[in-house]
Design a protein around this motif. Structure first.
Motif, mmCIF file in Angstrom:
data_model
loop_
_atom_site.group_PDB
_atom_site.id
_atom_site.type_symbol
_atom_site.label_atom_id
_atom_site.label_comp_id
_atom_site.label_asym_id
_atom_site.label_seq_id
_atom_site.Cartn_x
_atom_site.Cartn_y
_atom_site.Cartn_z
ATOM 1 N N ARG A 16 0.866 -1.181 0.000
ATOM 2 C CA ARG A 16 0.000 0.000 0.000
ATOM 3 C C ARG A 16 0.900 1.227 0.000
ATOM 4 O O ARG A 16 1.978 1.209 0.578
ATOM 5 C CB ARG A 16 -0.861 0.054 1.259
ATOM 6 C CG ARG A 16 -1.863 -1.041 1.358
ATOM 7 C CD ARG A 16 -2.552 -0.970 2.728
ATOM 8 N NE ARG A 16 -3.404 -2.111 2.909
ATOM 9 C CZ ARG A 16 -4.724 -2.063 2.920
ATOM 10 N NH1 ARG A 16 -5.332 -0.918 2.769
ATOM 11 N NH2 ARG A 16 -5.431 -3.144 3.085
ATOM 12 N N ARG A 18 0.682 5.835 -0.055
ATOM 13 C CA ARG A 18 -0.116 7.060 -0.005
ATOM 14 C C ARG A 18 0.800 8.235 -0.327
ATOM 15 O O ARG A 18 1.911 8.334 0.196
ATOM 16 C CB ARG A 18 -0.723 7.245 1.377
ATOM 17 C CG ARG A 18 -1.528 8.512 1.479
ATOM 18 C CD ARG A 18 -2.129 8.667 2.848
ATOM 19 N NE ARG A 18 -2.764 9.968 2.936
ATOM 20 C CZ ARG A 18 -3.271 10.459 4.034
ATOM 21 N NH1 ARG A 18 -3.217 9.765 5.143
ATOM 22 N NH2 ARG A 18 -3.823 11.637 4.046
ATOM 23 N N GLN A 35 -3.424 10.780 -2.780
ATOM 24 C CA GLN A 35 -3.656 9.603 -3.612
ATOM 25 C C GLN A 35 -3.283 8.362 -2.806
ATOM 26 O O GLN A 35 -2.209 8.307 -2.214
ATOM 27 C CB GLN A 35 -2.800 9.671 -4.881
ATOM 28 C CG GLN A 35 -2.833 8.438 -5.735
ATOM 29 C CD GLN A 35 -4.154 8.226 -6.451
ATOM 30 O OE1 GLN A 35 -4.737 9.164 -6.954
ATOM 31 N NE2 GLN A 35 -4.627 7.005 -6.489
ATOM 32 N N ARG A 36 -4.179 7.374 -2.762
ATOM 33 C CA ARG A 36 -3.920 6.103 -2.070
ATOM 34 C C ARG A 36 -3.963 4.982 -3.095
ATOM 35 O O ARG A 36 -4.779 5.014 -4.016
ATOM 36 C CB ARG A 36 -4.981 5.836 -1.010
ATOM 37 C CG ARG A 36 -5.011 6.872 0.074
ATOM 38 C CD ARG A 36 -6.277 6.736 0.898
ATOM 39 N NE ARG A 36 -6.469 7.919 1.701
ATOM 40 C CZ ARG A 36 -6.423 7.934 3.016
ATOM 41 N NH1 ARG A 36 -6.204 6.835 3.678
ATOM 42 N NH2 ARG A 36 -6.594 9.040 3.672
ATOM 43 N N TYR A 37 -3.115 3.975 -2.892
ATOM 44 C CA TYR A 37 -3.059 2.835 -3.814
ATOM 45 C C TYR A 37 -2.751 1.561 -3.043
ATOM 46 O O TYR A 37 -1.922 1.571 -2.139
ATOM 47 C CB TYR A 37 -1.975 3.065 -4.873
ATOM 48 C CG TYR A 37 -1.772 1.883 -5.787
ATOM 49 C CD1 TYR A 37 -2.654 1.625 -6.828
ATOM 50 C CD2 TYR A 37 -0.707 1.012 -5.595
ATOM 51 C CE1 TYR A 37 -2.479 0.532 -7.662
ATOM 52 C CE2 TYR A 37 -0.531 -0.086 -6.420
ATOM 53 C CZ TYR A 37 -1.411 -0.320 -7.457
ATOM 54 O OH TYR A 37 -1.234 -1.400 -8.268
ATOM 55 N N ARG A 38 -3.448 0.488 -3.401
ATOM 56 C CA ARG A 38 -3.123 -0.841 -2.887
ATOM 57 C C ARG A 38 -2.941 -1.751 -4.088
ATOM 58 O O ARG A 38 -3.806 -1.811 -4.962
ATOM 59 C CB ARG A 38 -4.234 -1.393 -1.992
ATOM 60 C CG ARG A 38 -3.762 -2.686 -1.287
ATOM 61 C CD ARG A 38 -4.865 -3.477 -0.681
ATOM 62 N NE ARG A 38 -5.647 -4.051 -1.764
ATOM 63 C CZ ARG A 38 -6.901 -4.420 -1.640
ATOM 64 N NH1 ARG A 38 -7.545 -4.265 -0.517
ATOM 65 N NH2 ARG A 38 -7.548 -4.939 -2.654
ATOM 66 N N SER A 39 -1.842 -2.462 -4.114
ATOM 67 C CA SER A 39 -1.527 -3.316 -5.255
ATOM 68 C C SER A 39 -2.467 -4.517 -5.302
ATOM 69 O O SER A 39 -3.041 -4.909 -4.290
ATOM 70 C CB SER A 39 -0.080 -3.799 -5.165
ATOM 71 O OG SER A 39 0.051 -4.726 -4.102
ATOM 72 N N GLU A 51 -6.674 -1.349 -5.771
ATOM 73 C CA GLU A 51 -7.591 -0.275 -5.369
ATOM 74 C C GLU A 51 -6.835 1.042 -5.356
ATOM 75 O O GLU A 51 -5.655 1.083 -5.013
ATOM 76 C CB GLU A 51 -8.136 -0.520 -3.967
ATOM 77 C CG GLU A 51 -9.090 -1.662 -3.842
ATOM 78 C CD GLU A 51 -9.652 -1.775 -2.433
ATOM 79 O OE1 GLU A 51 -9.946 -0.734 -1.818
ATOM 80 O OE2 GLU A 51 -9.777 -2.910 -1.957
ATOM 81 N N HIS A 52 -7.530 2.122 -5.711
ATOM 82 C CA HIS A 52 -6.942 3.462 -5.627
ATOM 83 C C HIS A 52 -8.037 4.473 -5.343
ATOM 84 O O HIS A 52 -9.206 4.228 -5.623
ATOM 85 C CB HIS A 52 -6.187 3.819 -6.903
ATOM 86 C CG HIS A 52 -7.036 3.754 -8.131
ATOM 87 N ND1 HIS A 52 -7.775 4.815 -8.571
ATOM 88 C CD2 HIS A 52 -7.278 2.746 -8.994
ATOM 89 C CE1 HIS A 52 -8.428 4.470 -9.654
ATOM 90 N NE2 HIS A 52 -8.156 3.218 -9.935
ATOM 91 N N ARG A 53 -7.630 5.601 -4.754
ATOM 92 C CA ARG A 53 -8.580 6.662 -4.430
ATOM 93 C C ARG A 53 -7.832 7.992 -4.417
ATOM 94 O O ARG A 53 -6.722 8.090 -3.921
ATOM 95 C CB ARG A 53 -9.218 6.402 -3.071
ATOM 96 C CG ARG A 53 -10.318 7.411 -2.750
ATOM 97 C CD ARG A 53 -10.983 7.122 -1.438
ATOM 98 N NE ARG A 53 -10.248 7.825 -0.386
ATOM 99 C CZ ARG A 53 -10.320 7.525 0.889
ATOM 100 N NH1 ARG A 53 -11.040 6.518 1.291
ATOM 101 N NH2 ARG A 53 -9.658 8.213 1.764
ATOM 102 N N THR A 54 -8.475 9.031 -4.928
ATOM 103 C CA THR A 54 -7.906 10.378 -4.931
ATOM 104 C C THR A 54 -8.835 11.312 -4.165
ATOM 105 O O THR A 54 -10.034 11.348 -4.442
ATOM 106 C CB THR A 54 -7.726 10.884 -6.373
ATOM 107 O OG1 THR A 54 -6.921 9.960 -7.095
ATOM 108 C CG2 THR A 54 -7.072 12.250 -6.383
ATOM 109 N N ALA A 79 -13.292 5.669 -7.886
ATOM 110 C CA ALA A 79 -12.387 4.522 -8.018
ATOM 111 C C ALA A 79 -13.154 3.201 -8.023
ATOM 112 O O ALA A 79 -14.236 3.103 -7.446
ATOM 113 C CB ALA A 79 -11.382 4.529 -6.869
#
Length: 131
Positions: A16, A18, A35-39, A51-54, A79
């Motif tokens: 993960r 951020r 911005q958040r991201y999980r592979s 998953e991702h979110r802005t 997202a």
């Protein structure tokens, strides 16, 4: 039961992250983007999708710095939702969770008192309590 153990074994790595950026657009206006991201991750017998979110936030100082208007938008781009897939010899399963996390929030904040961050107005005359 012997083949079940081999179907459910797994060796995977996921991460993960951020990233946040804060910029002062003017003396009274501040912008923050996050911005958040999980592979994607392999799980026993399947896979969890990435998953991702802005998020975005604006803060405007008002009333000579005593107040602020804050606007916050969460999940700007809508997202993708959570998706988990399992494909085993005896069954196929797909789990989809719709979170509906997109939102907008507007708030007003007012600071009472002098503020300023120094301790000279404390009883006792200062930081060391001298009178």
């Amino acid at each position: 039961a012997g083949n079940l153990a081999s179907e459910l074994s797994n060796d995977a790595i996921g991460f993960r992250t951020r990233l946040s950026l804060t910029a002062r657009l003017s003396p009274d206006l501040q912008l923050q983007v996050s911005q958040r991201y999980r592979s994607p991750m392999n799980i026993p017998g399947g896979r969890i999708a990435a998953e991702h979110r802005t998020d975005l936030a604006l803060q405007q100082k008002v009333l000579g710095g005593k107040g602020s208007l804050n606007l916050r938008a969460r999940d700007l781009f809508g997202a993708p939702n959570e998706l988990i897939e399992r494909d085993l010899e005896r069954y196929y399963q797909e789990f989809f969770q719709e979170r509906n996390s997109r939102s907008v929030q507007l708030s007003f904040r007012y600071n009472f008192g002098q503020g300023g961050g120094n301790n000279s107005g404390n009883r006792g005359g200062g930081r060391r309590g001298r009178r």
